[in-house]
Design an enzyme around this catalytic site. Sequence first.
Site: not given
Lengths: 401, 258
Positions: B43, B54
Amino acid sequence: MRKYKQPSTVGRFGEFGGMYVSETLMPLLLNLDKSYKKIQKDKKFKKELNDLFKNYVGRPSSLHFAKNLSKYINGPKIYFKRDELNHTGAHKINNCLGQILLAKKMGKTRIIAETGAGQHGVATATVCALFGLPCYIYMGAKDIERQKPNVFRMKLLGATIIPVESGSKSLKDAMNEALRDWIKNVRDTFYIIGSTAGPHPYPKMVRDFQSVIGQEAREQILKVEKKLPDYLIACVGGGSNAMGLFYPFLNDKKVKIIGVEAAGRGAKTEETAATMTSGTPGILHGSYSYVLQDNDGQIKEAHSISAGLDYPGVGPEHSYLKDIKRVKYFGITDKEALEAFQTCSKLEGIIPALEPSHALAYLIKAFKNKHKNKVVILNLCGRGDKDLFTAAKAIGFDADE
Amino acid sequence: MNNLDSLPKKKILSLFMTCGFPTLNQSKKVFNEMLSHQPNIIEFGLPFSDPMADGPIIQEANKLALRSKLSTQQSLNLIKELSKSKNNTSFVIMCYLNTVRKFGLNKFIKNIKSIVDGIIIVDLPFEEEDAIKKSLSKNNIHLIKLISPMTDKKRSKKLLKNSKGFIYYISATGITGSNKLDYKEINKNVKSIKKMSSVPVLVGFGIKSKKDVIDISKKTNADGVVIGSALIQKYFDIKMDFNKYLKSLKKFIQEVKI
Ligand SMILES: Cc1ncc(COP(=O)(O)O)c(C=O)c1O
């Protein structure tokens, strides 16, 4: 004109708004939207909120004819909608009371919020104290430095302040951190967003809670002037005080409406917070709206002397109102705002916050010797106590002496 | 051909890394090291100034990558270059919507067509995905769906209709890099997902060690794991000595390939 009816059921103001969040938050937002729709029809909720507005906040806030300033400008008759007289010193409390009542109804037991100027943080800490809920406030380290009086107030009110060191260390970053907190604590936490920004249903919900400002102003001006105002003016950070004043007048097409953004050191410089003057449409904090961004869509840091306007985004409804040309938006620099801050203090005996000082500066600049016989309502949405140190420093006055 | 359509049935390993971290040149070496282990999926995170979903580690990686003004085009070029030694590994892009929007969806797709097999747009919910999903599927790129512990059955059913590639199950309510793993809950939810869809289910967010990987494989019904923050964390553990980082990365990836 067709009757104004925004947003759509999925939170769109024209093409703006929406819900751009991760799947952890999506079910929460949908649930929040549902709960909000439900309480809108709940008479008990309305009554509870109105009682708090009246007895806790001190509403309605007065509509003051600013005679001296009107004379000085030599233009229109100027009225101040004095939300700076509210308990906690700004309009932010209107929204916080609405949201905490909703949080209670939804059974949430922990409150988080972001704050820039500290006004929303203080208002949130205040309602948390009132309702006995633990309160966590995310605040940029830079804002903690320049809004010290409010930091102390929040602490006195029992809130925990979490300094945010990422990015530009101001409002945008505080909001990122608050969203991350929410993603981590989805089950028990209610996030009280302080402006008409963020994902749906916040822009709508905050507008609705703030529109008490415009509803009162409308009744008040009809009483004293026997007509609607010719102009409305308000400052725009995320846009909640402005939407609060504007919303009840949007269908009155004769009422001209002006939003004033913070242009920092100038709208054409890199040090600005004038999102709609200098920005382009993009996605920030879950909503599609004008933002300050570079060619790759990286969000830029905003700059304004006023912590409450120091935000590179703006509520999606303002983007829509700009694009359909219902509201015009202008930028005012730090310097112009500081001057208006002093002028208003001296002429009216009212020390305004630096945020509405931007609206005042635009009024003084654009209406001088013009628009005689017209009536203007300016949203004086906050008082200047929190800004005394910042202003003293900028003006060159040694406040420690 | 889309590599994601021929993923193995079990023990799928997906490795996440931010493009341009710590610098563009070093990033090439990092990805080459990762590729040399032939994981099932890599990824590629496109750095964003405001990575809302995040945690602190990936935030820091984003910040370092953006410090040298890395552009979207540079990230996409990097992915293209690496695709020469892609073999059976699936390439997946993970990004925020503003990056794609600003670059232009069609131009973005043109750049990744026949290179990238799937894309995860973290802040693009099911409700907003229609147009983008259509354009992607025309070009044989799968839009990977995230399912969180907050997604209820009814919603999962909607989300998982016609799902392709794999399903990314967020192991804990939390941001990337959070730590608590509740295997019972994971197993329960993965089982329920598998009843609704036949594509593999990977568990991500909070997988840190060989032990975690083995536990997920033994204690749950999941088909594999995604490891991200833990790969990046090594760089900071080793006090940002890049050569040592490459070595510790090698060792770690060997460990988690079970
Ligand atoms: C007094 C005052 N006015 C205005 C603002 C800007 O917010 P908004 O645009 O949502 O009214 C703030 C924000 O902190 C504020 O404290």
